[in-house]
Scaffold this active site. Sequence first.
Site, PDB file in Angstrom:
ATOM      1  N   CYS A 186       0.811  -1.223   0.000  1.00 45.29           N
ATOM      2  CA  CYS A 186       0.000   0.000   0.000  1.00 45.29           C
ATOM      3  C   CYS A 186       0.843   1.271   0.000  1.00 45.29           C
ATOM      4  O   CYS A 186       0.311   2.373  -0.040  1.00 45.29           O
ATOM      5  CB  CYS A 186      -0.950  -0.027   1.184  1.00 45.29           C
ATOM      6  SG  CYS A 186      -2.019  -1.477   1.089  1.00 45.29           S
ATOM      7  N   GLU A 222      -1.448   6.194  13.275  1.00 46.58           N
ATOM      8  CA  GLU A 222      -0.999   7.320  12.440  1.00 46.58           C
ATOM      9  C   GLU A 222      -1.174   8.637  13.198  1.00 46.58           C
ATOM     10  O   GLU A 222      -0.303   9.516  13.150  1.00 46.58           O
ATOM     11  CB  GLU A 222      -1.779   7.349  11.120  1.00 46.58           C
ATOM     12  CG  GLU A 222      -1.244   8.414  10.153  1.00 46.58           C
ATOM     13  CD  GLU A 222      -1.877   8.347   8.772  1.00 46.58           C
ATOM     14  OE1 GLU A 222      -2.829   7.578   8.562  1.00 46.58           O
ATOM     15  OE2 GLU A 222      -1.385   9.092   7.876  1.00 46.58           O
ATOM     16  N   HIS A 238      -9.644   2.278  -0.488  1.00 49.66           N
ATOM     17  CA  HIS A 238      -8.195   2.074  -0.443  1.00 49.66           C
ATOM     18  C   HIS A 238      -7.731   1.424  -1.751  1.00 49.66           C
ATOM     19  O   HIS A 238      -7.974   0.248  -1.999  1.00 49.66           O
ATOM     20  CB  HIS A 238      -7.840   1.205   0.766  1.00 49.66           C
ATOM     21  CG  HIS A 238      -6.364   1.124   1.043  1.00 49.66           C
ATOM     22  ND1 HIS A 238      -5.406   1.584   0.157  1.00 49.66           N
ATOM     23  CD2 HIS A 238      -5.690   0.643   2.121  1.00 49.66           C
ATOM     24  CE1 HIS A 238      -4.211   1.369   0.676  1.00 49.66           C
ATOM     25  NE2 HIS A 238      -4.349   0.809   1.863  1.00 49.66           N
ATOM     26  N   PHE A 294       1.848  -3.115   4.167  1.00 49.58           N
ATOM     27  CA  PHE A 294       2.099  -4.392   4.829  1.00 49.58           C
ATOM     28  C   PHE A 294       3.572  -4.760   4.635  1.00 49.58           C
ATOM     29  O   PHE A 294       4.186  -4.431   3.624  1.00 49.58           O
ATOM     30  CB  PHE A 294       1.222  -5.490   4.233  1.00 49.58           C
ATOM     31  CG  PHE A 294      -0.227  -5.439   4.680  1.00 49.58           C
ATOM     32  CD1 PHE A 294      -0.647  -4.581   5.682  1.00 49.58           C
ATOM     33  CD2 PHE A 294      -1.164  -6.278   4.090  1.00 49.58           C
ATOM     34  CE1 PHE A 294      -1.982  -4.538   6.101  1.00 49.58           C
ATOM     35  CE2 PHE A 294      -2.500  -6.252   4.493  1.00 49.58           C
ATOM     36  CZ  PHE A 294      -2.907  -5.384   5.492  1.00 49.58           C
TER      37      PHE A 294
END
Lengths: 77, 412
Positions: B163, B314, B340, B399
């Site tokens: 990602c 985050e 996403h 990931f």
Amino acid sequence: MAVEDKMIDIIVEQLSVDRDKVVPGASFVDDLGADSLDLVELIMAMEEEFDVEIPDEEAEKIVTVQNAIDFVAKIQD
Amino acid sequence: MKRRVVVTGIGLVTPLGVGTQETWNALINGKSGVGPITRFDASDHASQIAAEVKDFNPELWFEKKQAKNLDAFVQYGVAAADMAWKNSGLSITDENVDRVGVITGCGMGGLPTIEEYHSVLQKRGPRKITPFFIPRVIPNMPSGHISMRIGSKGPNLTQTTACAAGTHAVGEAFRHIAYGDCDIAVTGGTESVICPLAVGGFSAMKALSTRNDDPTTASRPFDRDRDGFIISEGAGMMILEELESAQKRGATIYAEVIGYGQSSDAYHIAAPPEDGEGAARCMKAALRDAGLNPGDLDYINAHGTSTPLNDKCETQAIKTVFGEHAHKLMISSTKSMTGHMLGAAGGIEAAFTTMSLYNGIIPPTANLHNPDPNCDLDYVPLTAREVKLETAMSNSFGFGGTNGVVVFRRFA
């Protein structure tokens, strides 16, 4: 006649070319824009449609539309 | 000496629209691209919703024969790159041909085709595998096809950092130009894996939202009721160009790229550490590269996936880096509307960040009605905000514990 019509259908579909370009003397590479991978896929589609197995050494000899029609006609006899 | 790098072209293919302006208009109006999955029968899946690209017509970019041998992730990537290239006004010449590179990101490659041909292999044997199988599935094919389409002969690379892939691609393109490996780069990310294996796989990790009865509100980053991300697809591409080259030809300059940071969590295959320390080090590295102090930053386009863990960690990472200034920063997650887009996310969000600087508008975090108590910053909830920004960053975390951050400055 049946083989020829079916063969032209497959070529039009696989190579996305205009039907009127698929004449007996047309070369897949020089006239119909196929590359080596397109040729492999075209042979696979022929095997599928006519329920035949085309060995690699035979496939190499199929370079024009007429070659393909003749080959299938012969193998089906 | 490092050269300055600017953005001179943008092209987007997203669930919000095929085209840059279409996407942007939907984005600043808080529209959601999420709906029920239509690509396959998802009725036996836990998550049955996705943000799918609608109304994409491959024949606008490809001949029929070529289109059937290209996976959607390649088609989207090439289409977005083509839009960006045209938007930049550039053309390939004898002088620049080997000074133009392509550096894109893609997390997964052609998974839908792998699924299809695994079934062919099982049922009908190896002789039925198409010769286009490999060229359809390898993740660097978008970069390859983009170079073939525009005729660029410079560096040709693909980042596959999950990602974070799109962000790493943009950062690497920035570096390549800054250090002289090329003068121009097509960069961004592309992805299309809305297929049973990917949806089932992410579901098994409990990463996806299961708010199946209310798709448009399912992506709700920083909200206390968030329950996972929404799988999405598309491509976001930009043209990066060395500043003098852009100025010499009078190009429209959307923003300047001023910093790039990278880091690794060295912690877990999927989860970030609770304090988000890997993300924090990444943001610090990017600020340092940009020559900015934390107090100089105006806006963050957050990774903001809408998973319980990401948004909390985050936020903590942002507090670690920015201290008191964290509460003055504006932050938003455009994934609240796009879902996403995985390896494409960084490309899309870098483009959104650039457009925020250029247009002076921050897209909102949609669906943020009840902030999580752990998420107590200004996430620009629900409504876009008009504000003149000077600096902005785009975050992506993948990931494997890989992080990427790119920093931009308004070009004046």
